[in-house]
Design a protein around this motif. Structure first.
Motif: not given
Length: 270
Positions: A160-173
Motif C-alpha cells: 500500500l505504501d510502496l512509494v516509501k521504498i527508497f526512503n523519500y518520505v514527506p517531512t510534514d507528518q
C-alpha cells in the motif's frame, strides 16, 4: 492460518518444475493459502492498459500459457491460486475490467508502480526522486490509491505504501497522515483488502508495508488483511512472517481473508 498471495515467477520460467519450488517452500513454512500473481504487464494481452518503453521491453508472456500452467498444476493436485498483479492505470477502468473478467482468477491484486511516467520503485528511475517534490509524488500516488479503491476492480491492494521504498518520505507528518486517511477511507468503502507485505524488509526502506500508522487506520476502519511476501525467488516465500504476524496482532487483527475463484472467506490468523 497463513496466506501468501503475492508471488512472481518472472525470474525463472513458466514451468511446473519452477512453480513447484514456490509451492514446496510455502508448504514447508506452513502457508495454507498460496498464490502466484505475475505482473500483468508481462502479458501481450495487457498492451492496451499499460504501455511505456520500460514495460514494453518486458512484455513476453501469453495468458494462454499462464493459465495452462495452473491447470497443469491443479491436475497434479498442487494447491496454488491463480492471480495477477495489475498496475492500476488511471483512465483504463474499462480495459482493466475486461481483462480481469476474461480469466477465472482466484483474486486480483491492484498495485501502483507508476506516477505518470515515473517508475517510483525502479532503480532506473531513482534519480528522478531528487528532481521532484516529494509531497507532490505522494499526493499523486495516493490519488491513485483512492481511485483504485473506488474502481472496486481489485481484491487486494499490493504494498500500500510502496512509494516509501527508497526512503523519500514527506517531512510534514500531518500531510502524510492525511494521505493515509483518505486512502484508507476509500479502501474501507470498497471490497479491497490490504496486504501486510514483508517485501519492504528486503528493500532500501527496510520496513514492512504498510507503515504501522497506516495499518492502524486500516484496522480502525474495518479493512481486512492478507499476508504476502512478494517473493521473486522461492526462498523468499513466507520470509519474515514472524514480523508480519506480530505487527498484525499488535494492531488488533485476529483474522485474514482468503480467496477462491473470486469468493472471499475470513479465517483465523495463525
Amino acid at each position: 492460518m497463513l496466506t501468501d498471495y503475492h508471488n512472481h515467477l518472472e525470474r525463472g520460467t513458466l514451468t511446473l518444475d519452477y512453480l513447484k519450488l514456490f509451492t514446496d517452500e510455502a508448504k514447508g513454512k506452513g502457508i495454507e493459502h498460496f498464490g502466484i500473481s505475475e505482473h500483468a504487464y508481462h502479458f501481450y494481452e495487457t498492451k492496451n492498459i499499460l504501455s511505456n518503453p520500460w514495460v514494453n521491453e518486458r512484455r513476453t508472456y501469453k495468458m494462454d500459457d499462464y493459465v495452462a500452467l495452473f491447470h497443469q498444476a491443479w491436475r497434479q493436485n498442487i494447491d496454488v491460486k491463480m492471480s495477477i498483479e495489475m498496475d492500476y492505470t488511471t483512465g483504463k477502468h474499462t480495459e482493466m475490467e475486461q481483462f480481469i473478467k476474461s480469466y477465472d482468477f482466484d483474486y486480483v491484486i491492484g498495485s501502483i508502480h507508476w506516477v505518470d511516467t515515473f517508475g517510483i520503485d525502479l532503480k532506473e528511475y531513482i534519480d528522478e526522486w531528487d528532481k521532484r517534490d516529494v509531497n507532490e509524488v505522494y499526493n499523486d500516488y495516493f490519488d491513485q490509491v483512492v481511485t483504485l479503491a473506488e474502481s472496486n476492480l481489485f481484491d487486494i491492494v499490493g504494498h500500500l505504501d510502496l512509494v516509501k521504498i527508497f526512503n523519500y518520505v514527506p517531512t510534514d507528518q500531518d500531510f502524510l497522515l492525511k494521505q493515509y486517511d483518505r486512502a484508507t477511507t476509500a479502501l474501507a468503502n470498497s471490497k479491497t483488502c490490504v496486504e501486510i507485505s514483508t517485501a519492504g524488509l528486503r528493500k532500501p526502506v527496510e520496513e514492512l508495508y504498510p507503515d504501522q500508522r497506516l495499518l492502524q487506520m486500516c484496522y480502525d476502519k474495518g479493512i481486512p488483511i492478507v499476508l504476502s511476501s512478494d517473493a521473486h525467488q522461492p526462498n523468499d516465500v513466507g520470509k519474515d512472517y514472524d514480523q508480519a504476524v506480530k505487527l498484525a496482532k499488535q494492531i488488533g487483527y485476529q483474522s485474514l481473508m482468503t480467496f477462491e475463484k473470486g469468493k472471499r472467506k475470513e479465517v483465523e490468523l495463525g
